[in-house]
Write an enzyme that holds these catalytic residues in place. Structure first.
Site, PDB file in Angstrom:
ATOM      1  CE  LYS A 116      -4.073  -1.979   1.042  1.00 31.87           C
ATOM      2  NZ  LYS A 116      -5.173  -2.488   1.976  1.00 31.87           N
ATOM      3  CE  LYS A 150      -6.043  -8.916  -1.809  1.00 27.75           C
ATOM      4  NZ  LYS A 150      -5.904  -8.347  -0.427  1.00 27.75           N
ATOM      5  CE  LYS A 207     -12.784  -5.231   1.376  1.00 28.39           C
ATOM      6  NZ  LYS A 207     -12.222  -4.700   2.560  1.00 28.39           N
TER       7      LYS A 207
END
Ligand code: TYM
Length: 329
Positions: free
Chosen positions: A112, A195, A198
């Site tokens: 991140k 992956k 969202k």
């Protein structure tokens, strides 16, 4: 003590099929296995920028999704992390027992933060695993059902508990991650090497997607060269991902699924996968809409917070005493 199960989901972005398979799908089984503490990780949602109204709405959505998945508020506790102040209080204590070195090695933080400017990275993103460890130890949870991406955080929680207990005596319970055999890491449909998160509207199946949208996304999922429906994560990541989704939804092994699909062409296989996902998600979405409308999540959250705070406050007190904070009753 019997099994204490705890898990949480961050109310950021849209929930995905990955979240469903890792947590929501298994809620009923979890309640049969032990005492469940299921929460909305809203404090964790603040670790990346989010609009206040979005956060509020996402939290309501998530509560409704938990209930739609079969969470029974009588048999378990459903609550908002931010409504139990013990999480933040314990965080203030526990942050002294996890170290900069180990926190900076967390892959989620590295992922991140690598996409952000240094002076935009909040301290909360760095210390994310401290709060997560508090979430777990407050309820003496021994089992923590999660997807593969969260296992590292639970390993760190185990280190913290052992470190703390070595110093102060047997105060905290050592937790264990519980990861489903198939579907522990659902990949993006548009790029099966990353992956499902969202944030990618093409590659992610969102739990709010209409059945037609779900079908379209699965039918246009990236597949691989060759024509056999076989699990091979290296050479056939697209097909392997769809196989994992199918198996997770049907609760069968990869071997069993491979047998079923002998002789299927990719297109035919995708159609079956889409059918299975829609078959399960359509009634789930129906229940979700009903719960949103009748607002039954409100009572569930209120009662859940009462149950959870009792247990959390006891642990907090135990920890305060152990470290030498003077407690006056
Ligand atoms: P979050 O909100 O990112 O994800 C919720 C759960 O879904 C799993 N998951 C996946 N599983 C399989 N395939 C995927 N593509 C996929 N994407 C997400 C996650 O592993 C997770 O189990 N830090 C946590 C929330 C949290 C928590 C906790 C969890 C806070 N405190 C204490 C357990 C215990 C998170 O961000 O999950």
């Amino acid at each position: 003590m019997g099994e204490r199960i705890l898990t949480g989901i961050k109310p950021t972005g849209q929930l995905t099929l990955g979240n469903y398979i890792a947590v929501l799908k298994n809620l009923r089984k979890m309640m049969d296995r032990g005492e469940c503490f299921i929460f909305i990780a809203d404090l964790h949602a603040l670790t990346l920028p989010i609009e206040p109204e979005t956060l509020r709405q996402n939290s309501i959505d998530l509560a409704a999704f938990y209930l739609a998945a079969g969470l029974d508020p009588e048999r378990s506790a459903l609550f908002l992390q931010s409504s139990i102040s013990a999480h933040a209080e314990l965080n203030a204590i526990m942050q002294n027992y996890l170290y900069m070195g180990e926190l900076s090695r967390m892959t989620q933080f590295k992922d991140k933060s690598s996409r952000m400017k240094e002076n935009a990275i909040g301290l909360g993103l760095f210390s994310y695993p401290v709060l997560m460890a508090c979430d777990i130890v407050l309820y003496d949870a021994n089992t923590v059902p999660v997807g593969e991406d969260q296992v590292q955080h639970i390993e760190l929680t185990r280190d913290l508990v052992n470190r703390f207990n070595n110093r102060y005596g047997k105060i905290l319970t050592v937790p264990k991650a519980s990861v489903t055999k198939v579907g522990k890491r659902i990949m993006s449909l548009s790029n099966p090497l990353t992956k499902m998160s969202k944030s990618d509207p093409k590659g992610d199946i969102f739990l709010k997607d209409e059945p037609m949208v779900i079908r379209k996304k699965i039918m246009s999922a990236v597949t691989d060269t060759g024509s056999e429906v076989k699990f091979d994560a290296v050479n056939k990541p697209g097909i392997s991902n769809l196989l994992s989704i199918y198996c997770a939804m049907k609760d069968i092994t990869i071997k069993e699924a491979e047998k079923l699909f002998v002789g299927y062409r990719y297109g035919e296989f995708k159609k079956v996968v889409a059918d299975v996902v829609i078959e399960e998600l359509a009634p789930f979405q129906e229940r979700y809409r009903k719960i949103l409308a009748d607002k039954s999540y409100e009572t569930a959250l209120k009662e859940g917070a009462e149950k959870a705070s009792k247990i959390a406050n006891e642990t907090l007190k135990r920890v305060k005493k152990a470290v030498g904070l003077l407690t006056i009753d």
